[in-house]
Design a protein around this motif. Structure first.
Motif, PDB file in Angstrom:
ATOM      1  N   ALA A 174       1.043  13.645   7.203  1.00  0.00           N
ATOM      2  CA  ALA A 174       1.900  12.695   7.917  1.00  0.00           C
ATOM      3  C   ALA A 174       1.496  11.260   7.607  1.00  0.00           C
ATOM      4  CB  ALA A 174       1.848  12.957   9.413  1.00  0.00           C
ATOM      5  N   ASP A 175       0.173  10.986   7.549  1.00  0.00           N
ATOM      6  CA  ASP A 175      -0.294   9.642   7.238  1.00  0.00           C
ATOM      7  C   ASP A 175       0.061   9.251   5.811  1.00  0.00           C
ATOM      8  OD1 ASP A 175      -1.335   9.123   9.717  1.00  0.00           O
ATOM      9  OD2 ASP A 175      -3.364   9.785   9.202  1.00  0.00           O
ATOM     10  N   LEU A 176      -0.107  10.189   4.878  1.00  0.00           N
ATOM     11  CA  LEU A 176       0.254   9.905   3.490  1.00  0.00           C
ATOM     12  C   LEU A 176       1.743   9.561   3.387  1.00  0.00           C
ATOM     13  CD1 LEU A 176      -1.742  12.765   1.713  1.00  0.00           C
ATOM     14  CD2 LEU A 176      -2.274  10.323   1.622  1.00  0.00           C
ATOM     15  N   HIS A 177       2.551  10.348   4.069  1.00  0.00           N
ATOM     16  CA  HIS A 177       3.996  10.118   4.037  1.00  0.00           C
ATOM     17  C   HIS A 177       4.343   8.774   4.663  1.00  0.00           C
ATOM     18  CE1 HIS A 177       8.183  10.902   3.884  1.00  0.00           C
ATOM     19  NE2 HIS A 177       8.340  11.182   5.170  1.00  0.00           N
ATOM     20  N   ARG A 178       3.706   8.466   5.767  1.00  0.00           N
ATOM     21  CA  ARG A 178       3.968   7.201   6.462  1.00  0.00           C
ATOM     22  C   ARG A 178       3.605   6.000   5.589  1.00  0.00           C
ATOM     23  NH1 ARG A 178       0.623   7.933  10.264  1.00  0.00           N
ATOM     24  NH2 ARG A 178       1.994   9.370  11.363  1.00  0.00           N
ATOM     25  N   ASN A 179       2.595   6.175   4.746  1.00  0.00           N
ATOM     26  CA  ASN A 179       2.143   5.086   3.878  1.00  0.00           C
ATOM     27  C   ASN A 179       2.811   5.102   2.505  1.00  0.00           C
ATOM     28  OD1 ASN A 179       0.174   3.748   5.596  1.00  0.00           O
ATOM     29  ND2 ASN A 179      -1.045   5.621   5.384  1.00  0.00           N
ATOM     30  N   GLY A 180       3.859   5.909   2.350  1.00  0.00           N
ATOM     31  CA  GLY A 180       4.631   5.900   1.121  1.00  0.00           C
ATOM     32  C   GLY A 180       3.965   6.563  -0.059  1.00  0.00           C
TER      33      GLY A 180
ATOM     34  N   THR B  57       7.287   5.994  -2.942  1.00  0.00           N
ATOM     35  CA  THR B  57       7.100   5.223  -4.168  1.00  0.00           C
ATOM     36  C   THR B  57       5.884   4.302  -4.178  1.00  0.00           C
ATOM     37  OG1 THR B  57       8.591   3.503  -3.326  1.00  0.00           O
ATOM     38  CG2 THR B  57       9.576   5.244  -4.682  1.00  0.00           C
ATOM     39  N   ASN B  58       5.141   4.208  -3.083  1.00  0.00           N
ATOM     40  CA  ASN B  58       4.015   3.268  -3.060  1.00  0.00           C
ATOM     41  C   ASN B  58       2.876   3.709  -3.976  1.00  0.00           C
ATOM     42  OD1 ASN B  58       5.363   1.641  -1.292  1.00  0.00           O
ATOM     43  ND2 ASN B  58       4.219   2.288   0.527  1.00  0.00           N
ATOM     44  N   MET B  59       2.562   4.989  -3.968  1.00  0.00           N
ATOM     45  CA  MET B  59       1.504   5.538  -4.796  1.00  0.00           C
ATOM     46  C   MET B  59       1.740   7.031  -4.938  1.00  0.00           C
ATOM     47  SD  MET B  59      -2.679   5.307  -4.407  1.00  0.00           S
ATOM     48  CE  MET B  59      -2.887   6.701  -3.290  1.00  0.00           C
ATOM     49  N   THR B  60       1.270   7.621  -6.031  1.00  0.00           N
ATOM     50  CA  THR B  60       1.358   9.061  -6.210  1.00  0.00           C
ATOM     51  C   THR B  60      -0.042   9.655  -6.205  1.00  0.00           C
ATOM     52  OG1 THR B  60       3.413   8.924  -7.497  1.00  0.00           O
ATOM     53  CG2 THR B  60       2.114  10.934  -7.723  1.00  0.00           C
ATOM     54  N   LEU B  61      -0.288  10.580  -5.295  1.00  0.00           N
ATOM     55  CA  LEU B  61      -1.539  11.329  -5.239  1.00  0.00           C
ATOM     56  C   LEU B  61      -1.299  12.673  -5.917  1.00  0.00           C
ATOM     57  CD1 LEU B  61      -4.440  11.875  -4.259  1.00  0.00           C
ATOM     58  CD2 LEU B  61      -3.456  12.680  -2.089  1.00  0.00           C
ATOM     59  N   VAL B  62      -1.952  12.876  -7.040  1.00  0.00           N
ATOM     60  CA  VAL B  62      -1.792  14.098  -7.820  1.00  0.00           C
ATOM     61  C   VAL B  62      -3.009  14.986  -7.558  1.00  0.00           C
ATOM     62  CG1 VAL B  62      -1.383  15.072 -10.109  1.00  0.00           C
ATOM     63  CG2 VAL B  62      -0.594  12.752  -9.582  1.00  0.00           C
ATOM     64  N   VAL B  63      -2.774  16.190  -7.044  1.00  0.00           N
ATOM     65  CA  VAL B  63      -3.855  17.103  -6.709  1.00  0.00           C
ATOM     66  C   VAL B  63      -3.850  18.260  -7.704  1.00  0.00           C
ATOM     67  CG1 VAL B  63      -4.856  18.582  -4.929  1.00  0.00           C
ATOM     68  CG2 VAL B  63      -3.647  16.476  -4.273  1.00  0.00           C
ATOM     69  N   ALA B  64      -4.910  18.349  -8.495  1.00  0.00           N
ATOM     70  CA  ALA B  64      -5.058  19.461  -9.438  1.00  0.00           C
ATOM     71  C   ALA B  64      -5.724  20.614  -8.696  1.00  0.00           C
ATOM     72  CB  ALA B  64      -5.896  19.029 -10.634  1.00  0.00           C
ATOM     73  N   PHE B  65      -4.916  21.637  -8.405  1.00  0.00           N
ATOM     74  CA  PHE B  65      -5.384  22.764  -7.594  1.00  0.00           C
ATOM     75  C   PHE B  65      -5.077  24.064  -8.330  1.00  0.00           C
ATOM     76  CE2 PHE B  65      -4.707  26.109  -4.472  1.00  0.00           C
ATOM     77  CZ  PHE B  65      -5.910  26.061  -3.790  1.00  0.00           C
ATOM     78  N   ASN B  66      -6.073  24.948  -8.396  1.00  0.00           N
ATOM     79  CA  ASN B  66      -5.963  26.146  -9.244  1.00  0.00           C
ATOM     80  C   ASN B  66      -5.543  25.717 -10.651  1.00  0.00           C
ATOM     81  OD1 ASN B  66      -6.120  28.922  -9.823  1.00  0.00           O
ATOM     82  ND2 ASN B  66      -3.955  29.248  -9.353  1.00  0.00           N
TER      83      ASN B  66
ATOM     84  N   THR C  36     -11.167   7.330  -0.662  1.00  0.00           N
ATOM     85  CA  THR C  36     -10.765   6.963  -2.016  1.00  0.00           C
ATOM     86  C   THR C  36      -9.258   6.771  -2.118  1.00  0.00           C
ATOM     87  OG1 THR C  36     -12.683   8.155  -2.895  1.00  0.00           O
ATOM     88  CG2 THR C  36     -10.897   7.661  -4.435  1.00  0.00           C
ATOM     89  N   VAL C  37      -8.492   7.585  -1.415  1.00  0.00           N
ATOM     90  CA  VAL C  37      -7.037   7.399  -1.419  1.00  0.00           C
ATOM     91  C   VAL C  37      -6.690   6.034  -0.835  1.00  0.00           C
ATOM     92  CG1 VAL C  37      -4.852   8.233  -0.481  1.00  0.00           C
ATOM     93  CG2 VAL C  37      -6.526   9.867  -1.363  1.00  0.00           C
ATOM     94  N   ARG C  38      -7.345   5.676   0.265  1.00  0.00           N
ATOM     95  CA  ARG C  38      -7.096   4.354   0.858  1.00  0.00           C
ATOM     96  C   ARG C  38      -7.522   3.247  -0.107  1.00  0.00           C
ATOM     97  NH1 ARG C  38      -9.158   6.990   5.563  1.00  0.00           N
ATOM     98  NH2 ARG C  38     -11.220   6.065   5.184  1.00  0.00           N
ATOM     99  N   ALA C  39      -8.675   3.424  -0.738  1.00  0.00           N
ATOM    100  CA  ALA C  39      -9.179   2.405  -1.657  1.00  0.00           C
ATOM    101  C   ALA C  39      -8.262   2.248  -2.861  1.00  0.00           C
ATOM    102  CB  ALA C  39     -10.590   2.778  -2.122  1.00  0.00           C
ATOM    103  N   ALA C  40      -7.740   3.357  -3.368  1.00  0.00           N
ATOM    104  CA  ALA C  40      -6.839   3.296  -4.515  1.00  0.00           C
ATOM    105  C   ALA C  40      -5.602   2.474  -4.187  1.00  0.00           C
ATOM    106  CB  ALA C  40      -6.443   4.701  -4.948  1.00  0.00           C
ATOM    107  N   GLY C  41      -5.061   2.665  -2.986  1.00  0.00           N
ATOM    108  CA  GLY C  41      -3.915   1.878  -2.574  1.00  0.00           C
ATOM    109  C   GLY C  41      -4.259   0.403  -2.455  1.00  0.00           C
ATOM    110  N   ASP C  42      -5.431   0.109  -1.882  1.00  0.00           N
ATOM    111  CA  ASP C  42      -5.854  -1.284  -1.722  1.00  0.00           C
ATOM    112  C   ASP C  42      -6.071  -1.975  -3.059  1.00  0.00           C
ATOM    113  OD1 ASP C  42      -5.806  -0.913   1.011  1.00  0.00           O
ATOM    114  OD2 ASP C  42      -7.975  -0.591   1.186  1.00  0.00           O
ATOM    115  N   LEU C  43      -6.522  -1.207  -4.061  1.00  0.00           N
ATOM    116  CA  LEU C  43      -6.876  -1.781  -5.365  1.00  0.00           C
ATOM    117  C   LEU C  43      -5.706  -1.789  -6.348  1.00  0.00           C
ATOM    118  CD1 LEU C  43     -10.407  -0.134  -5.679  1.00  0.00           C
ATOM    119  CD2 LEU C  43      -9.932  -2.580  -5.423  1.00  0.00           C
TER     120      LEU C  43
END
Length: 238
Positions: free
Chosen positions: A83-89, A120-129, A38-45
């Motif tokens: 590392a992959d998330l960081h590499r993909n911005g 700056t390419n995308m922000t992944l927000v993780v709601a944890f606790n 889904t993270v990959r798809a969100a970036g693609d879309l």
């Protein structure tokens, strides 16, 4: 139009596993793979902000073995994927109460944020606790302390100032909130931020979710006429 911010309640791991005669832990592991897709798809879309409800403040009531498994999956995801998330911005942001978290979990969450803070390419927000009522209570306490110190007049507490005290102060409200598994409730997720969000509920369990399901949800969203309390575009044209 593609929504800038999509928030997802990832539901149905247990049901997915039960339907296959597997333990709940297998459903959670499959759910992590769905998150990667889904993270990959969100970036693609073209989605700019993707928020996922990873672990609620109420989830601590689950069996200890299941909680341990979920914590292990979280640590594995960060260590493997950061590392992959960081590499993909991709910038990572964490929502939720941090007090009381295990030191190793807290350290990994803070590392994910600090490493990716300038992306700056995308922000992944993780709601944890995370629980929205707890977030609202913490925001109210923050403002009350400012009033008590004489830094803020009670009459200056506006919706904008309240929003600025929330965990999501630097994140736009979600345009679309999506829940899998067919359940149709918010479950204490982004209650304040969801004031004008569109909702899509899909009858697919989270481990089966992927690019096409997200694209379908965006197509449903594109057909909505968002009013924000005013007259909709279609009505205005009449």
């Amino acid at each position: 139009m593609t929504p800038a911010h999509v928030a997802i309640i990832m539901d149905g791991n247990g049901r997915w596993a039960k339907a296959r005669g597997l333990p709940r832990s297998a459903g959670h592991r499959a759910g992590v793979e769905a998150l990667r897709r889904t993270v990959r798809a969100a970036g693609d879309l073209g989605i700019t902000y993707l928020t996922v409800y990873a672990f609620s403040s109420e989830n601590w009531s689950r069996p200890k073995a299941e909680i341990n498994d979920l914590m292990g999956l979280l640590k594995h995801f960060i260590r493997r994927d950061l590392a992959d998330l960081h590499r993909n911005g991709v910038r990572v942001r964490i929502l939720g109460r941090r007090e009381g978290l295990a030191p190793d979990i807290l350290r990994l969450l803070e590392e994910a944020e600090s490493l990716t803070v300038d992306n700056t390419n995308m922000t992944l927000v993780v709601a944890f606790n995370y629980g929205s009522r707890d977030e609202l209570a913490r925001a109210a306490e923050k403002l009350a302390r400012q009033v008590a110190r004489g830094e803020l007049d009670p009459s200056d507490i506006t919706p904008e100032r309240m929003a600025g005290a929330l965990d999501t102060a630097d994140i736009p409200d979600p345009d679309l909130i999506l829940r899998t598994s067919g359940e149709q409730r918010l479950s204490n997720f982004l209650l304040w931020q969801a004031a004008y969000s569109e909702f899509v509920f899909l009858p697919v369990n989270w481990p089966d979710f992927g690019h096409d399901h997200l694209a379908d949800a965006l197509e449903i969203y594109a057909g909505r006429d968002r009013r924000y309390g005013g007259v909709g575009v279609q009505e205005a044209a009449l």
